[in-house]
Design a protein around this motif. Structure first.
Motif, short mmCIF file in Angstrom:
data_model
loop_
_atom_site.label_atom_id
_atom_site.label_comp_id
_atom_site.label_asym_id
_atom_site.label_seq_id
_atom_site.Cartn_x
_atom_site.Cartn_y
_atom_site.Cartn_z
N ARG A 159 0.96 -1.17 0.08
CA ARG A 159 0.15 0.02 0.05
C ARG A 159 0.73 1.29 -0.10
N ALA A 160 2.09 1.20 0.66
CA ALA A 160 2.84 2.43 0.71
C ALA A 160 3.61 2.53 -0.71
N LEU A 161 3.90 1.62 -1.14
CA LEU A 161 4.66 1.77 -2.44
C LEU A 161 3.46 2.10 -3.57
N GLU A 162 2.59 1.86 -3.39
CA GLU A 162 1.18 2.26 -4.31
C GLU A 162 1.04 3.73 -4.13
N THR A 163 1.01 4.13 -2.75
CA THR A 163 0.65 5.53 -2.71
C THR A 163 2.08 6.26 -2.94
N ARG A 164 3.02 5.93 -2.77
CA ARG A 164 4.21 6.59 -3.08
C ARG A 164 4.26 6.52 -4.83
N LEU A 165 3.90 5.64 -5.49
CA LEU A 165 3.95 5.62 -6.87
C LEU A 165 2.70 6.33 -7.59
N GLY A 166 1.75 6.57 -6.80
CA GLY A 166 0.41 6.90 -7.26
C GLY A 166 -0.21 6.14 -8.19
N GLN A 167 -0.20 4.91 -8.12
CA GLN A 167 -0.62 3.96 -9.11
C GLN A 167 -1.06 2.46 -8.34
N PRO A 168 -1.88 1.89 -8.81
CA PRO A 168 -2.28 0.53 -8.07
C PRO A 168 -1.43 -0.30 -8.62
N LEU A 169 -0.73 -1.22 -8.11
CA LEU A 169 0.44 -2.06 -8.66
C LEU A 169 -0.24 -3.63 -8.47
N HIS A 213 0.93 -1.19 -14.67
CA HIS A 213 2.09 -0.20 -14.01
C HIS A 213 2.78 -1.33 -13.06
N GLY A 214 2.15 -2.10 -12.61
CA GLY A 214 2.97 -2.92 -11.58
C GLY A 214 3.70 -3.93 -12.37
N GLN A 215 3.54 -4.34 -13.58
CA GLN A 215 4.15 -5.08 -14.81
C GLN A 215 5.47 -4.23 -15.04
N ARG A 216 5.23 -2.99 -15.25
CA ARG A 216 6.42 -2.22 -15.87
C ARG A 216 7.33 -2.05 -14.59
N LEU A 217 7.17 -1.89 -13.33
CA LEU A 217 7.84 -1.91 -12.25
C LEU A 217 8.70 -3.16 -11.93
N LEU A 218 7.94 -4.33 -12.08
CA LEU A 218 8.57 -5.92 -12.10
C LEU A 218 9.48 -5.97 -13.06
N GLN A 219 9.26 -5.49 -14.39
CA GLN A 219 10.48 -5.57 -15.43
C GLN A 219 11.56 -4.74 -14.95
N TYR A 220 11.39 -3.61 -14.45
CA TYR A 220 12.66 -2.82 -14.00
C TYR A 220 13.28 -3.67 -12.96
N LEU A 221 12.69 -4.04 -11.95
CA LEU A 221 13.08 -4.88 -10.84
C LEU A 221 13.85 -5.92 -10.86
N ARG A 222 13.24 -6.73 -11.93
CA ARG A 222 13.92 -8.10 -12.34
C ARG A 222 15.22 -7.59 -13.31
N ARG A 223 15.10 -6.70 -14.03
CA ARG A 223 16.29 -6.52 -14.93
C ARG A 223 17.49 -5.82 -13.79
N THR A 224 17.03 -5.01 -12.86
CA THR A 224 18.13 -4.61 -11.99
C THR A 224 18.42 -5.70 -11.24
N ALA A 225 17.82 -6.71 -10.83
CA ALA A 225 18.36 -7.90 -10.25
C ALA A 225 19.41 -8.80 -10.91
#
Length: 311
Positions: free
Chosen positions: A44-54, A66-78
């Protein structure tokens, strides 16, 4: 998303990854050794911070667009972090895991023998998901692969697409099968009764061929569905059905007379592309270059069109 310079909280992003990968807040809590309430608060805090449901809070949980876009970024970073850690490890040849989405025909013919030397030299461990060549792109789009082989020439945002080469397919059958069903040649009427070998229900090769050359829709002929590269070939070799086979798989079966080409004037040349993220570590860039060079030497052919630049 709000705040161009905003830093992500790793506890919140770890909670998001855990929820999507396990499918529930409870399982995510067990994985991270916290309470389900804590997982919910972090999401909930992450969704509030990004202003989008994830997260779509269903069973199982799934990501929003929007959650999928963030997951792409997180996995690529990993992946980048793993690669960097491998390079900096005390053991100089620490393995690098490459998550790839490959089509069955590439994996079953040229991929391993052509690239084995590169993968051994670079100490790469493969994590391969097999999917139809028209659908591997979706796995990468969902953040499930570091790179993929696909028929799609257009790269998605943040990616680059490189032409690999062309795989030639021929409509093959045993002589006995051809004599039974195609005594007068491959034509519209006879094709209505002959069973076609299809890899799975996503496989459109045979359907496109019969529609384009004979005007037959999918429902106009019987099909076998056999989602195994080796078993698909074996089924045709044993006369169970007919279907498109790559030259690389058939070898000299045509020359020996074990199989015949039912439509020698209509070969299918499948253009294949390698898609990878633009932002890669030096090691990954080196491996990608070697993969492209090795693949093109085996596949050959000419690209039908240049892959469009990514946005």
């Amino acid at each position: 998303m709000q705040g161009a310079n905003m830093k992500l909280d790793y506890r919140q992003t770890d909670a998001l990854l855990a929820v999507i990968e396990t499918g529930s807040f409870e399982e995510a809590a067990t994985r991270l050794n916290v309470t389900a309430s804590a997982i919910s608060q972090r999401i909930r805090a992450l969704e509030t911070r990004l202003g989008q449901p994830l997260v779509v809070r269903s069973r199982p949980c799934r990501s929003t667009a929007h959650g999928q876009r963030l997951l792409q970024y997180l996995r690529r970073t990993a992946w980048l972090e793993e690669d960097m850690a491998a390079e900096m490890a005390a053991e100089a040849q620490a393995p690098l895991v490459m998550s790839l989405a490959l089509n069955a025909d590439s994996l079953g013919t040229w991929f391993v023998p052509t690239l084995a030397e590169v993968l051994i030299r670079e100490h790469v461990l493969l994590d391969v998901t097999v999917e139809d060549q028209d659908h591997t792109y979706a796995l990468m789009e969902a953040g499930m692969a570091l790179a993929c082989i696909t028929t799609e020439a257009q790269p998605m945002r943040g990616c680059q697409a490189e032409w690999l080469g062309s795989m030639r397919y021929r409509m093959a059958a045993t002589p006995a099968f051809a004599a039974r069903y195609f005594a007068n040649g491959l034509n519209r009427d006879s094709a209505r009764h002959a069973p076609v070998m299809v890899y799975n229900r996503k496989d459109a090769l045979q359907a496109d061929f019969l529609q384009n050359h004979l005007g037959l829709p999918r429902s106009a002929y019987p099909c076998h569905y056999l989602p195994s590269h080796e078993s698909y070939y074996a089924a045709i070799r044993h006369g169970l059905g007919y279907g498109l086979l790559p030259d690389l798989q058939m070898g000299d079966a045509l020359a020996r007379g074990d199989l015949i080409d039912l439509a020698p004037a209509w070969p299918v040349d499948l253009q294949l592309y390698w898609h990878a993220w633009k932002v890669q570590s030096p090691r990954l860039e080196s491996i990608t270059r070697q993969i492209l060079q090795a693949a093109r030497a085996v596949l050959g052919g000419q690209p039908q069109a240049e892959a469009a630049p990514s946005v």
